[in-house]
Design a protein around this motif. Structure first.
Motif, short mmCIF file in Angstrom:
data_model
loop_
_atom_site.label_atom_id
_atom_site.label_comp_id
_atom_site.label_asym_id
_atom_site.label_seq_id
_atom_site.Cartn_x
_atom_site.Cartn_y
_atom_site.Cartn_z
N TRP A 4 -64.40 37.67 49.39
CA TRP A 4 -63.31 37.71 48.40
C TRP A 4 -62.42 38.93 48.61
CZ3 TRP A 4 -61.86 33.86 45.23
CH2 TRP A 4 -62.78 32.86 44.90
N GLU A 37 -45.88 28.93 35.21
CA GLU A 37 -44.89 29.14 36.29
C GLU A 37 -43.88 28.01 36.35
OE1 GLU A 37 -45.85 31.42 39.58
OE2 GLU A 37 -46.40 32.60 37.84
N ASN A 63 -67.27 39.78 38.62
CA ASN A 63 -68.35 38.89 38.19
C ASN A 63 -69.50 38.88 39.19
OD1 ASN A 63 -67.36 37.95 35.75
ND2 ASN A 63 -66.06 36.43 36.76
N HIS A 107 -50.49 37.27 40.96
CA HIS A 107 -51.42 36.68 39.99
C HIS A 107 -52.78 36.43 40.61
CE1 HIS A 107 -50.04 35.91 36.02
NE2 HIS A 107 -48.85 35.50 36.43
N TYR A 108 -52.74 35.84 41.79
CA TYR A 108 -53.99 35.46 42.44
C TYR A 108 -54.86 36.68 42.71
CZ TYR A 108 -57.34 32.97 45.26
OH TYR A 108 -58.51 32.43 45.75
N LEU A 153 -62.36 31.00 35.55
CA LEU A 153 -61.32 31.34 36.51
C LEU A 153 -60.39 30.15 36.70
CD1 LEU A 153 -61.15 34.01 37.99
CD2 LEU A 153 -61.98 32.87 40.01
N ASN A 197 -68.51 31.37 35.22
CA ASN A 197 -67.42 32.27 35.62
C ASN A 197 -66.34 31.54 36.40
OD1 ASN A 197 -68.26 34.68 34.52
ND2 ASN A 197 -69.66 35.08 36.21
N PHE A 223 -46.90 34.45 42.46
CA PHE A 223 -48.19 33.75 42.51
C PHE A 223 -49.23 34.58 43.26
CE2 PHE A 223 -51.34 30.60 43.77
CZ PHE A 223 -51.63 30.12 42.52
N THR A 279 -51.94 29.60 34.29
CA THR A 279 -50.87 30.30 35.03
C THR A 279 -49.93 29.32 35.71
OG1 THR A 279 -52.49 32.00 35.49
CG2 THR A 279 -50.40 32.14 36.66
N PHE A 339 -56.87 37.43 39.83
CA PHE A 339 -58.01 36.52 39.70
C PHE A 339 -59.15 36.92 40.62
CE2 PHE A 339 -54.75 33.16 38.47
CZ PHE A 339 -54.95 33.39 37.11
N TYR A 365 -59.72 33.90 59.23
CA TYR A 365 -60.39 33.87 57.93
C TYR A 365 -60.69 32.44 57.49
CZ TYR A 365 -61.31 34.48 52.98
OH TYR A 365 -61.89 34.42 51.74
N LYS A 422 -61.17 39.69 39.31
CA LYS A 422 -62.12 39.25 38.28
C LYS A 422 -63.36 38.64 38.91
CE LYS A 422 -58.98 38.31 34.49
NZ LYS A 422 -58.22 37.21 33.90
N MET A 423 -63.11 37.83 39.93
CA MET A 423 -64.20 37.16 40.64
C MET A 423 -65.15 38.18 41.25
SD MET A 423 -64.87 34.05 41.03
CE MET A 423 -66.56 33.78 41.45
#
Lengths: 171, 171
Positions: free
Chosen positions: B107, A170, B155, B144-145, A159, A155, B141, A166, B148, A21, B151-152
DNA sequence: CTTTTAGTTCGGCAAAAACCGAACTAAAAG
DNA sequence: CTTTTAGTTCGGTTTTTGCCGAACTAAAAG
């Protein structure tokens, strides 16, 4: 195969998958990608030089070169433990933020190019006294696209601030 | 230098600038990038095989190979004019949409990888009976990511539908 | 049926990328 | 002061990439 062996196999598979990736996504060399994947997987504690050599079964020289490469790109860093000469490599704290910045830069570059193309088209229309409707069409698409790019940038910036919040939470 | 020469010089500069951008951004070969840039610049009408050879000063064989490459990637297509054997190459109508789709895919891939890593970390925590707080930190983390990334993706999808609406309006 | 046009295919070649081993170095340990 | 550790540097080799020219092909034109 016991639990530990299973986990180690899983680890290798994950590194390979993440490696592929990163290789295509972030334009890193194969080994850089694998190293980055390993660091991402191990996370907080970081990994030593020799652990990288062992886990990825590659030469010290290649590891050295690629670690330097990743460091010069600002994607990884290292810390040391007192009374321990080894370096513990890990992904830069704000690597994610940096990558978002890069993406924002990239969209901004694209925006500028679209503006230049739009100007070029305006010139062309100005030169050819006949108002060419096809070029007009292309031009209006340019202008539309610039608006989209602006939204995209907005956007990404949102982000980014979210992620920054965040990270601070943390700590 | 007259107006026409100036424009032709500007054209070459723009192609080079766009070419460099596509090369690094879309991971295209140098020539593929230049061809794509040329098509992007010319727009609606498209460009013939020989015009590409002439403008970019490259061999027919290279143009042929790279045109096939770009076509197989779905980034360009061609049309013909009745009573004219030449092919007029142009950027695919929905290239922008395709590229957005690719970005969304990318993504989503990243999201899946983060999920896998999160699962790996959960396993690690389960094996080591001591609840390791550092791994916990890494894990949170991850989670959380993933939010995100969602959301991306959202969008990008909005952007895509916006573009689709615009394309339909232009028709 | 021959020639021209528009493009394709294939072998070759040059340059760049990516990795390696062996020799080296700088700092700490003994 | 010598040895070990932890990593670096450099020259060389292998692979991959990217382009080219020359020969080829399929379809249209003459």
């Amino acid at each position: 195969m016991d639990r530990k062996e299973q986990m180690s196999k899983l680890k290798k598979e994950l590194i390979e998958e993440m490696g592929v990736y990163f290789e295509s996504q972030d334009i890193l060399s194969p080994l850089s990608s694998r190293i980055f994947a390993l660091l991402a997987l191990v996370g907080y504690d970081g990994v030593t030089f020799d652990e990288i050599v062992e886990e990825l079964e590659v030469s010290k020289s290649s590891v050295s070169t690629n670690l330097q490469l990743l460091q010069s790109m600002g994607r990884i860093s290292y810390y040391t433990k007192p009374g321990d000469r080894k370096r513990y490599f890990k992904i830069s704290v704000n690597d994610m933020v940096n990558r978002l910045d890069d993406k924002i830069d990239s969209w901004q570059k694209e925006r500028k190019l679209h503006e230049k193309v739009a100007n070029y088209r305006k010139e062309i229309i100005a030169i050819s006294n006949k108002t060419n409707s096809e070029i007009q069409k292309d031009l209006s698409f340019n202008i539309h696209y610039i608006e989209f790019v602006d939204k995209m940038i907005e956007n990404l910036q949102k982000l980014k601030t979210n992620i920054l919040i965040t990270i601070n939470q943390e700590k």
